[in-house]
Design an enzyme around this catalytic site. Structure first.
Site, PDB file in Angstrom:
ATOM      1  N   ASP A 324       0.975  -1.056  -0.102  1.00  0.00           N
ATOM      2  CA  ASP A 324      -0.066  -0.021  -0.015  1.00  0.00           C
ATOM      3  C   ASP A 324       1.044   1.183   0.211  1.00  0.00           C
ATOM      4  OD1 ASP A 324      -2.604  -0.721  -0.155  1.00  0.00           O
ATOM      5  OD2 ASP A 324      -2.648  -1.381   2.085  1.00  0.00           O
ATOM      6  N   PHE A 393     -16.247   8.432   4.013  1.00  0.00           N
ATOM      7  CA  PHE A 393     -15.534   7.668   2.770  1.00  0.00           C
ATOM      8  C   PHE A 393     -15.457   6.218   2.821  1.00  0.00           C
ATOM      9  CE2 PHE A 393     -11.463   5.885   1.079  1.00  0.00           C
ATOM     10  CZ  PHE A 393     -11.335   6.621  -0.145  1.00  0.00           C
ATOM     11  N   LYS A 394     -15.530   5.719   1.466  1.00  0.00           N
ATOM     12  CA  LYS A 394     -15.602   4.562   1.270  1.00  0.00           C
ATOM     13  C   LYS A 394     -14.597   4.153   0.067  1.00  0.00           C
ATOM     14  CE  LYS A 394     -20.285   3.288   2.783  1.00  0.00           C
ATOM     15  NZ  LYS A 394     -21.576   2.850   2.722  1.00  0.00           N
ATOM     16  N   SER A 400     -16.261  11.426   0.477  1.00  0.00           N
ATOM     17  CA  SER A 400     -16.707  11.604   1.551  1.00  0.00           C
ATOM     18  C   SER A 400     -17.396  12.975   1.843  1.00  0.00           C
ATOM     19  CB  SER A 400     -15.741  11.603   2.845  1.00  0.00           C
ATOM     20  OG  SER A 400     -15.006  12.567   2.750  1.00  0.00           O
ATOM     21  N   LYS A 412     -16.227  15.829  -1.140  1.00  0.00           N
ATOM     22  CA  LYS A 412     -14.742  16.039  -1.677  1.00  0.00           C
ATOM     23  C   LYS A 412     -14.265  14.449  -1.697  1.00  0.00           C
ATOM     24  CE  LYS A 412     -12.542  16.070   2.801  1.00  0.00           C
ATOM     25  NZ  LYS A 412     -13.662  15.686   3.690  1.00  0.00           N
TER      26      LYS A 412
END
Length: 697
Positions: A324, A393-394, A400, A412
């Site tokens: 990541d 947020f997802k 979100s 945004k």
């Protein structure tokens, strides 16, 4: 005239000195206890039921029994003195004891770690919330999965669970060794708590996620002290090869008397046993289990819990690492750097709506937007946002925001996601949105588009920085033949900039959780082994798919259950060190196997001439070490064979020196050191022992 230099003496607190001295004293005592216990276990392991699990050393033990019995019987050969059989039997006994000691010493370290973990499992009580709301105090051993428990400041968390209400600082030093407390809160990826840790502030309500005997600490204890250690596939394969070699040499030695009888002379049974023991790979046979156990021990000392030895070995064979970007390659603290209006909008308008979208956003990015707007003295209606409904947020939406009471929707998020959302409401996209987004991306930042209903106001420039030293670490991985792939939710331009700065081989932009599985499967379809890190529930499928899945201890229960390794320090970059430990384990096993087999060359030149010179004088030409006598040659070879095992125990436990380089370079280096060294060292060792033995014969 020179002034005298006054040196100020730094005073150290005497209590601190005593603490350090106590710790050193305890460490020495523990090491002494481990060695003492290992000595006792090396004798207990002489039980044939235990020894048969190691066929090579079992053959040596049988040889000891045969020669021990022969020492009480009349010698069949006039050339063999009476003391020879008992001497050979004692050397064989110590060979087996040394091998047992190596294994017991490695196991002892694991048991010592298990004992320290058991100390954290104190008899604690839990405040269980019943269905009617009553709070009942029960023993932690009576808790079951699904029970709801309240834990207050100063109380021990009774069992593994997930926070469903509240926020608290938790001291996890009993598990991780890290003294700094960590924040645990309901929701998100940091809700998982571990039994045996302590709440140091506030109060949380948790739901128990494990039954008695199934907790995280229980698993750790069973893994590090489990007597029935499962052998890894590579270890089984190597053991099969070594056992086959032993069987071949056994057949050769058993049929040898037929050949010697034909030549008109006999070989004493003790000499045949000595020949067999010197031919079979006793060195690696005696150290094989210790190497595997020590490999697991090294991972544990690195504060990584491996669910099996197979996981550690797989780490050594890794070809691709999936990383990541946020938190692994970069610090992950993306902060609002500036605001860029689009079209005819002003920076005040962008700041106003950016702040409103972030009032209820508790992420570091959301907080940084509020801080930036306040620092620039841009006004916004905070109360209006607080009365609205927060849209979190997802990973799927990558946005979100907040839905205000009057129906206004403020968002945004990622450029492509917000553009798609605005277009779905019939809005038009300003021409300079993508242009300014590209500018931010090329600078290595992350652009977030701010939109209200069907209108885009501007962009937030979030800036993150690559961790120092990452480029060098990725270069080391490249030298080892390992490919690095960075997965990020950023757009392709931002991802490309970060990837270039960090030095990763490939990147996957706008990556969703399901995309990680696709990346892993694509690499595995090419015949490669893949490692990855993760901490969230959405990472669980990918962690399960990867050959080595390293979950963060701070992450969710789902992530930890899916992974085959857990990092107690929750440091994603540690996957690189884990790969190094895995490679060190494989290299140590391979190097000592090479050394053990190479040893046989010198033993041939010691024992073969000693056995056949009297009957075949021409065999004297093979006595290149000029050993004192046939008996001295046999005893010297046997003694070297026994002594080399304890001498190599530190190397087996610590692992051979590991340097990042290609597989071919590693092979050449190890063949030179342990192959050639395995030939030369026995020549020197046997000759030195022969000189000493010759003084007594």
């Amino acid at each position: 005239m020179m002034r005298p230099v006054v040196v100020k003496e730094k005073r150290v607190n005497e209590s601190q000195i005593h603490v350090v001295e106590d710790e050193v004293r305890q460490a020495k005592t523990m090491d002494r206890d481990i060695v003492t216990h290992a000595m006792k276990q090396s004798i207990a392991k002489l039980n044939p039921k235990v020894m048969i699990k190691n066929p090579i050393m079992f053959v040596v033990e049988i040889g000891f029994i045969i020669t021990f019995i022969l020492s009480f019987l009349p010698s069949s050969s006039s050339s063999i003195p009476g003391w020879f059989n008992i001497t050979v039997s004692l050397i064989l006994l110590f060979t087996v004891l040394f091998a047992n000691f190596a294994e017991a010493l490695a196991e002892g370290r694991g048991k010592a770690q298990a004992d320290s973990l058991k100390q954290s499992k104190k008899d604690v009580f839990a405040n269980v919330v019943k269905e009617n709301g009553d709070i009942v105090q029960v023993s932690a051993t009576d808790l079951r999965k699904g029970d709801v428990v309240i834990v207050k400041q100063g109380e021990m968390i009774p069992s593994d669970g997930e926070v469903i209400k509240g926020l608290a600082s938790v001291d996890e030093s009993a598990i991780t060794g890290e003294s700094a407390p960590v924040i645990k809160e309901a929701g998100g990826d940091f809700c998982s708590v571990t039994g045996g840790t302590m709440v140091v502030s506030d109060e949380i309500t948790i739901v128990i996620t494990s039954n008695p005997g199934e907790s995280f600490i229980d698993k750790m204890i069973s893994l590090v002290e489990g007597a029935a250690r499962q052998k890894t596939p590579n270890e089984i394969a190597l053991n099969t090869v070594l056992t086959s070699l032993t069987l071949i040499f056994l057949i050769v030695v058993v049929t040898l008397p037929i050949f010697t009888n034909y030549l008109g002379f006999q070989i004493d049974t003790a000499v045949l046993v000595a020949l067999l023991v010197c031919l079979i790979p006793t060195t690696i046979g005696g150290l094989l289990s210790a190497i595997g156990i020590a490999g697991m021990d090294r991972v544990t000392k690195f504060n990584v819990l491996a669910m099996s030895g197979k996981a550690v070995e797989a780490a050594g064979d890794i070809n691709t690492i999936i990383l990541d970007k946020t938190g692994t390659i970069t610090f992950g603290n993306r902060m609002a750097h500036t605001l860029l209006p689009v079209g005819n909008e002003t920076i005040e308008q962008v700041g106003k709506w950016a702040a409103i979208s972030s009032v209820l956003d508790e992420t570091p990015e959301g907080r940084s937007v509020i801080e930036y707007v306040q620092a620039k003295s841009i006004s916004y209606n905070r109360e209006l946002a607080e009365q609205g409904e927060f849209v979190p947020f997802k990973a799927e939406t990558r946005m979100s925001g907040v839905d205000l009471r009057d129906g206004t929707k403020v968002r945004k998020g990622a450029v492509s996601s917000v553009i798609e959302w605005v277009q779905s409401q019939g809005g038009t996209i300003p021409k300079d949105v993508n242009q300014k987004a590209d500018f931010i991306s090329k600078e290595g930042g992350t652009p977030l588009v701010v939109a209200v209903n069907d209108h885009i106001y501007g962009l937030i420039y979030l800036k993150d920085t690559v961790k120092p030293g990452m480029r060098e670490r990725f270069e080391q991985l490249r030298q080892m033949g390992i490919k690095t792939v960075m997965c990020t939710g950023d757009n392709p331009l931002t991802a490309a900039t970060i990837a270039k700065e960090a030095g990763v081989d490939e990147f996957v932009a706008e990556c969703k959780p399901e995309d990680k599985i696709a990346v892993i499967k694509a690499e595995q379809d090419k015949g490669k082994l893949v490692a990855m890190t993760g901490d969230g529930t959405n990472d669980a499928p990918a962690l399960a798919q990867a050959d080595v899945g390293l979950a963060m201890n701070s992450g969710t229960t789902a992530a930890k259950e899916a992974a085959n390794m857990i990092d107690l320090d929750s440091n994603p970059t540690k996957i690189i060190e884990v790969v190094g430990i895995g490679k060190q384990l494989l290299m140590t096993r391979g190097a000592l196997t090479t050394f053990s087999i190479a040893n046989d060359v010198a033993k041939y030149f010691a024992i073969i001439p000693a056995m056949f010179t009297l009957a075949i004088p021409q065999m004297e030409a093979l006595n290149i070490m000029k050993l004192t006598s046939p008996l001295s040659a046999i005893l010297s070879a046997l003694l070297f064979n026994a002594v080399i095992i304890p001498l190599l125990i530190p190397l087996a436990m610590k692992g051979i020196a590991y340097k990042p380089m290609s597989s071919n370079a590693l092979l050449g280096r190890n063949l030179l050191i342990y192959g050639l060294g395995g030939v030369i060292v026995p020549f020197i060792g046997i000759k030195v022992i022969d000189i000493i033995v010759g003084l007594f014969i």
